[in-house]
Design a protein around this motif. Sequence first.
Motif, short mmCIF file in Angstrom:
data_model
loop_
_atom_site.label_atom_id
_atom_site.label_comp_id
_atom_site.label_asym_id
_atom_site.label_seq_id
_atom_site.Cartn_x
_atom_site.Cartn_y
_atom_site.Cartn_z
N SER A 93 0.84 -1.21 0.00
CA SER A 93 0.00 0.00 0.00
C SER A 93 0.88 1.26 0.00
CB SER A 93 -0.95 -0.05 1.21
OG SER A 93 -1.96 0.91 1.09
N ASN A 117 -0.21 -4.32 -3.83
CA ASN A 117 -1.29 -3.32 -3.85
C ASN A 117 -0.77 -1.91 -3.52
OD1 ASN A 117 -3.36 -5.15 -4.56
ND2 ASN A 117 -3.52 -5.84 -2.43
N ASP A 146 -8.97 -4.76 5.40
CA ASP A 146 -9.64 -5.14 4.15
C ASP A 146 -9.04 -6.48 3.72
OD1 ASP A 146 -11.35 -4.93 1.91
OD2 ASP A 146 -9.72 -4.10 0.72
N HIS A 190 -1.00 -7.56 -7.25
CA HIS A 190 -2.15 -6.74 -6.84
C HIS A 190 -3.47 -7.49 -6.96
CE1 HIS A 190 -3.46 -5.70 -11.02
NE2 HIS A 190 -2.18 -5.88 -11.30
N SER A 191 -4.43 -7.03 -6.15
CA SER A 191 -5.73 -7.67 -6.02
C SER A 191 -6.77 -6.94 -6.87
CB SER A 191 -6.19 -7.64 -4.56
OG SER A 191 -5.19 -8.16 -3.70
N ASP A 194 -9.98 -4.85 -4.37
CA ASP A 194 -9.29 -4.09 -3.33
C ASP A 194 -10.18 -2.91 -2.99
OD1 ASP A 194 -7.62 -2.26 -1.94
OD2 ASP A 194 -5.83 -3.08 -2.90
N TYR A 223 -8.06 -9.38 -0.78
CA TYR A 223 -8.41 -7.96 -0.80
C TYR A 223 -7.12 -7.14 -0.62
CZ TYR A 223 -13.33 -9.46 -0.32
OH TYR A 223 -14.57 -10.03 -0.49
N HIS A 224 -7.23 -5.99 0.03
CA HIS A 224 -6.10 -5.05 0.07
C HIS A 224 -4.90 -5.60 0.86
CE1 HIS A 224 -3.91 -1.36 -0.17
NE2 HIS A 224 -3.88 -1.23 1.15
N ALA A 226 -3.24 -8.15 1.33
CA ALA A 226 -3.04 -9.49 0.76
C ALA A 226 -1.98 -10.29 1.51
CB ALA A 226 -2.68 -9.37 -0.71
#
Length: 259
Positions: A93, A117, A146, A190-191, A194, A223-224, A226
Amino acid sequence: MPVLPGAEPYRHEGGEVGVLLCHGFTGSPQSLRPWAEYLADRGLTVSLPLLPGHGTRWEDLQVTGWQDWYAEVERELRALLERCTEVFVLGLSMGGALTLRLAARHGDEVRGIVLVNPANKVHGLAAHALPLARHLVPSTKGIASDIALEGSEEIGYDRVPLHAAHSMRRFFQRLDRELPQVTQPLLLLHSPQDHVVPPADSARILSRVSSTDVTESILEQSYHVATLDHDADRIFEESYAFIGRLAPSVGKEGTATGG
């Protein structure tokens, strides 16, 4: 202010290949701890710092900004560079954004980067309201946990301090201009689902960096966050393979393992 149980920084003295992990906004090292321990168990030297203002209470984050968070990971990078022959940086993130800036500014000192992500922008109407709203409202609803995997929880704040969010937005704007300076080998996971950072951020990053050795991996089950989700083992394995490809000493007795 005492650090929340489980949110402590983590370090492991391993071999000549080092890894720096950067956690996300309002999160803590807990979100990356299993990843860090996986790499440590395989003989790497690992640093997973706690970013300033994180891991205690959201009010502490309110009085920090992106310069504080970046300064912390840069200190950790310099420490790893002093004792390791090759250093990789990994981030989730906003930690992915910090990773990208380290790569942009440190060039060949960073051997490769792994992004999960990664965030590139504060989205929606709220982004445009931040410069004013932060003077009227101290915080808004949190973004932690998340995660699709039932029973998996992230240690993070239940509120987002708006002064800090505004600083993060300005950091993303600055970083976007620096992305062409990123040339290192890059693994991006990446998801599609998300609820914090949209896939558009990953696409934007891939379109802006100058890296030619790029691997993109889709995390269909997560999701975010991960790194604590269904695809966590895959993230750990793919990142370790990525590091091993670029630093062949990894996993060989007498080098990375220190045996």
